[in-house]
Design a protein around this motif. Structure first.
Motif, PDB file in Angstrom:
ATOM      1  N   LEU A  44      42.959  23.171  47.708  1.00 39.28           N
ATOM      2  CA  LEU A  44      42.819  23.608  46.844  1.00 39.28           C
ATOM      3  C   LEU A  44      43.354  22.481  45.481  1.00 39.28           C
ATOM      4  O   LEU A  44      43.119  22.200  44.112  1.00 39.28           O
ATOM      5  CB  LEU A  44      44.543  23.615  46.523  1.00 39.28           C
ATOM      6  CG  LEU A  44      45.066  24.516  47.892  1.00 39.28           C
ATOM      7  CD1 LEU A  44      46.775  24.892  47.933  1.00 39.28           C
ATOM      8  CD2 LEU A  44      43.766  25.769  47.408  1.00 39.28           C
ATOM      9  N   GLY A  45      42.743  21.052  45.935  1.00 46.17           N
ATOM     10  CA  GLY A  45      42.246  20.273  45.220  1.00 46.17           C
ATOM     11  C   GLY A  45      43.304  19.699  44.903  1.00 46.17           C
ATOM     12  O   GLY A  45      43.329  19.034  43.405  1.00 46.17           O
ATOM     13  N   ALA A  46      44.760  19.545  45.187  1.00 44.80           N
ATOM     14  CA  ALA A  46      45.592  19.411  44.802  1.00 44.80           C
ATOM     15  C   ALA A  46      46.102  18.336  45.745  1.00 44.80           C
ATOM     16  O   ALA A  46      46.017  17.926  46.807  1.00 44.80           O
ATOM     17  CB  ALA A  46      47.120  20.804  44.636  1.00 44.80           C
TER      18      ALA A  46
ATOM     19  N   PHE B  82      48.929  27.683  44.027  1.00 45.65           N
ATOM     20  CA  PHE B  82      47.659  28.357  43.718  1.00 45.65           C
ATOM     21  C   PHE B  82      46.861  28.316  42.145  1.00 45.65           C
ATOM     22  O   PHE B  82      45.899  28.105  41.749  1.00 45.65           O
ATOM     23  CB  PHE B  82      47.765  29.663  44.364  1.00 45.65           C
ATOM     24  CG  PHE B  82      47.310  29.084  45.974  1.00 45.65           C
ATOM     25  CD1 PHE B  82      47.845  28.590  46.504  1.00 45.65           C
ATOM     26  CD2 PHE B  82      45.825  29.973  46.334  1.00 45.65           C
ATOM     27  CE1 PHE B  82      48.731  28.833  47.750  1.00 45.65           C
ATOM     28  CE2 PHE B  82      46.009  29.440  47.855  1.00 45.65           C
ATOM     29  CZ  PHE B  82      47.334  29.060  48.314  1.00 45.65           C
ATOM     30  N   ALA B  83      47.407  29.203  40.609  1.00 41.06           N
ATOM     31  CA  ALA B  83      47.227  28.847  39.693  1.00 41.06           C
ATOM     32  C   ALA B  83      46.854  28.207  39.422  1.00 41.06           C
ATOM     33  O   ALA B  83      45.771  27.478  38.390  1.00 41.06           O
ATOM     34  CB  ALA B  83      48.381  30.161  39.235  1.00 41.06           C
ATOM     35  N   ALA B  84      48.183  26.709  39.134  1.00 39.89           N
ATOM     36  CA  ALA B  84      47.751  25.827  38.344  1.00 39.89           C
ATOM     37  C   ALA B  84      46.282  25.331  39.189  1.00 39.89           C
ATOM     38  O   ALA B  84      45.935  24.067  38.935  1.00 39.89           O
ATOM     39  CB  ALA B  84      48.482  24.595  39.173  1.00 39.89           C
ATOM     40  N   ALA B  85      46.435  25.574  41.087  1.00 43.15           N
ATOM     41  CA  ALA B  85      44.738  24.336  41.369  1.00 43.15           C
ATOM     42  C   ALA B  85      43.469  25.696  41.025  1.00 43.15           C
ATOM     43  O   ALA B  85      42.344  25.458  41.180  1.00 43.15           O
ATOM     44  CB  ALA B  85      44.681  25.076  42.646  1.00 43.15           C
ATOM     45  N   GLY B  86      43.592  26.891  39.940  1.00 42.78           N
ATOM     46  CA  GLY B  86      42.409  27.884  39.769  1.00 42.78           C
ATOM     47  C   GLY B  86      42.038  28.626  40.827  1.00 42.78           C
ATOM     48  O   GLY B  86      40.938  28.935  41.415  1.00 42.78           O
ATOM     49  N   LYS B  87      42.937  28.910  41.946  1.00 38.02           N
ATOM     50  CA  LYS B  87      42.893  30.019  42.738  1.00 38.02           C
ATOM     51  C   LYS B  87      43.677  30.827  42.477  1.00 38.02           C
ATOM     52  O   LYS B  87      44.694  31.135  41.916  1.00 38.02           O
ATOM     53  CB  LYS B  87      43.234  29.401  44.193  1.00 38.02           C
ATOM     54  CG  LYS B  87      42.713  28.199  44.565  1.00 38.02           C
ATOM     55  CD  LYS B  87      40.549  27.775  44.372  1.00 38.02           C
ATOM     56  CE  LYS B  87      40.223  26.814  44.757  1.00 38.02           C
ATOM     57  NZ  LYS B  87      38.431  26.869  44.992  1.00 38.02           N
TER      58      LYS B  87
ATOM     59  N   VAL C 221      48.410  18.353  40.582  1.00 34.34           N
ATOM     60  CA  VAL C 221      46.910  19.502  40.615  1.00 34.34           C
ATOM     61  C   VAL C 221      47.180  19.894  39.031  1.00 34.34           C
ATOM     62  O   VAL C 221      47.930  19.839  38.259  1.00 34.34           O
ATOM     63  CB  VAL C 221      47.580  20.548  41.452  1.00 34.34           C
ATOM     64  CG1 VAL C 221      49.060  21.077  41.024  1.00 34.34           C
ATOM     65  CG2 VAL C 221      46.741  21.005  41.586  1.00 34.34           C
ATOM     66  N   GLY C 222      45.573  19.451  38.845  1.00 32.17           N
ATOM     67  CA  GLY C 222      45.257  20.333  37.501  1.00 32.17           C
ATOM     68  C   GLY C 222      46.037  19.172  36.549  1.00 32.17           C
ATOM     69  O   GLY C 222      46.108  19.936  35.173  1.00 32.17           O
ATOM     70  N   GLY C 223      45.571  17.957  36.626  1.00 32.69           N
ATOM     71  CA  GLY C 223      46.481  17.226  35.958  1.00 32.69           C
ATOM     72  C   GLY C 223      48.036  16.890  35.566  1.00 32.69           C
ATOM     73  O   GLY C 223      48.152  17.271  34.810  1.00 32.69           O
TER      74      GLY C 223
END
Length: 551
Positions: A279-281, A255-260, A97-99
């Protein structure tokens, strides 16, 4: 020899009913003695498929024989075979997630297992979707999936029901998900079932102590070792590949890593308008397993009815004998003795059997009474499910189930609570019996904990048999008003499903004797009454009973 009259007056409230000649021979000392035996280190935590199971089954069989009860299985034995498969899971889990890669540490961040009977399962690049509470409840106009295809995906769910507040009162709305009371939609079993029905690859429940009703340590001790399933022909191929729990801390990191923002999304889930959120994860998981077949056993004894016309009708008392065995990975104490849960309840079961058998011939129950000590309750009510799906006696002639899970280790109370209050006419009988004891029958104090779905009576209810389950009262005679709440909370925080659930020096079981008399008298009323117990008109299980009795 024990004096039934003096015991009844000492342990109960000494109302006229207990001075009557029909007093039952119930002993706090006897319940404590059997509890000490079953919870001793010699029984090794009564683990399934272990020497502890063998000792437990042999002990209960010997006790029933000693009492003069007949074999409960029509095949002439005291055993109902319960074929299980033990699954020891070794899971790995990470999120891309998030790179970055978030590696989840087993036990500290998550607990995971598979219920599929295969040596290995895995999922790669499985899209992670937050589905709120994961509830599909047409009767409430509620659907957390909204048609979103989650096949092959990893779904994250909140535990318990959506806590919908009535804006007029500011309290939980009793018309939606039972208000304060948990419905089956809130149970972890439902979460995994709906995820499987939707075709998800994995289902992870977000743990929070309040809504779950127990700390994450209970999840660890309950799930991190060998788990069990009923042996199924398809090897549970329809189950999700990975089922497990995430800690709240690990969830918030994801969630934080996914910007949520987790708290924002959690709040949005308490609405019919909620839509699943990707979550884009991507989840990557694998589970290697060690499998073994376990031929576990329910122990069952029969007291034949005294009335030839009613002898083929049955009342069933249940209590589960299993605990969590031993964990050789632990330093120091390794044995989960399960004293309160459920050596105590099993001791109460045997005490009631002894009291019934000791009744004079002219006072023996008219209907037959089955004393059923079931296996694998702690693993998902598997022993009671085995009986309910493969009954030794027809369910259409089984008039009721009375279940014991735990007992009041401490003093007498002025009240007693019913789990699932109002479900059936059994509560009406219970109310009369409690009144005769000088006690008040009350609703359960913590319906949000979902107690009705967490013990063996539920498997009987699911197939339509009226089922009754009580818990100890909360108002202890001679103690402060908050005494009951304190000892229960202390048990949940420190002993529930832990190696510390052992017989304590201050356990008297005087309260258990009081409650045992209560449960025994309800059973005698049911076994002798011309009327059968019935579900309440609005009860969810009534239709199943009606259909059963029409056949």
């Amino acid at each position: 020899m024990r004096n039934p009259l003096s015991i009844a007056c000492a342990l109960l409230l000494c109302t006229d009913v207990f001075a009557a000649p029909d007093s039952l021979d119930i002993s706090a000392a006897s319940i404590l003695a059997r509890t000490k035996i079953l919870a001793s280190d010699e029984f090794e935590g009564r683990g399934l498929g272990s020497p502890g199971e063998e000792k437990t089954v042999n002990y209960l069989t010997a006790e029933f024989k000693k009492l003069g009860l007949a074999p409960g299985n029509p095949d002439g034995t005291y055993i109902q075979k319960t074929p299980l498969v033990g699954i020891t899971s070794r899971p790995t889990l990470s999120f891309a997630v998030g790179g970055q890669t978030l590696a989840m540490e087993s036990i500290n961040d998550f607990i995971g297992m598979t219920s599929r009977v295969v040596p290995h399962v895995e999922g790669k690049n499985s899209e992670v979707v937050f589905v709120g509470y994961g509830v599909v409840a047409p009767e409430y106009g509620w659907d957390d999936f909204k048609g979103v295809d989650v096949r092959g995906k990893t779904v994250l769910m909140l535990i318990n029901d959506p806590p919908v507040v009535d804006p007029k009162t500011g309290e939980l709305d009793p018309k939606i998900f039972g208000g304060l009371a948990m419905t089956y939609y809130g149970r972890w079993t439902y979460k995994y079932e709906i995820a499987a029905a939707k075709g998800a690859a994995a289902c992870l429940i977000i743990h929070e102590t309040g809504p779950a009703a127990y700390p994450f340590g209970v999840v660890v001790s309950s799930w991190s070792r060998e788990n069990f399933e009923v042996r199924a022909a398809d090897g549970n191929a329809g189950h999700v590949a990975l089922q497990g729990w995430l800690t709240l801390e690990a969830t918030k990191r994801l969630f934080a890593a996914a910007g949520k923002d987790f708290d924002t999304l959690k709040k949005s889930a308490v609405s019919r308008d909620f839509h699943p959120v990707s979550l884009g994860a991507k989840a990557n998981f694998a589970v290697d397993t060690t499998l073994r077949n376990v031929d576990s056993r329910n122990v069952v004894a029969l007291l034949p009815g005294s009335d030839p016309k009613l002898r083929n009708e049955y009342l069933i008392y249940t209590a589960h004998w299993d605990a969590f065995g031993r964990d050789n990975r632990l330093k120091g104490d390794q044995i989960f003795n399960g004293a309160a849960d459920n050596a105590a309840g099993t001791a109460v079961l045997v005490e009631i059997a002894q009291a019934f058998k000791a009744l004079p011939a002219d006072r023996q129950p008219r209907r037959s009474v089955l004393f059923l000590s079931v296996t694998a309750e702690e693993r998902g009510l598997l022993g009671s499910r085995t009986y309910a799906e493969n009954p030794l006696y027809p369910l259409a002639r089984t008039i009721a189930n009375i279940n014991m899970d735990g007992a009041n280790q401490f003093g007498r109370t002025s009240d007693i609570s019913v789990i699932g209050y109002g479900a059936s006419t059994l509560d009406d009988i219970a109310r009369e019996v409690a009144k005769a004891q000088g006690r008040e029958l009350k609703r359960e104090r913590h319906p949000e904990r979902g107690g009705y779905y967490r013990s063996d009576h539920f498997e009987f209810a699911k197939v339509g048999v009226p089922a009754f389950y009580a818990e100890a009262g909360w108002n202890y005679i001679g103690q402060p008003a908050d005494y009951g709440e304190k000892i229960v909370n202390d048990y949940i925080a420190h002993d529930y499903h832990q190696v510390t659930d052992e017989v304590k020096p201050d356990w008297t079981f005087e309260g258990a004797a009081q409650d045992t008399e209560f449960l025994a008298r309800i059973g005698l009323r049911v076994a002798n009454d011309d009327r059968w117990p019935e579900w309440s008109p609005s009860n969810e299980f009534k239709a199943r009973r009606d259909a059963m009795l029409k056949k």
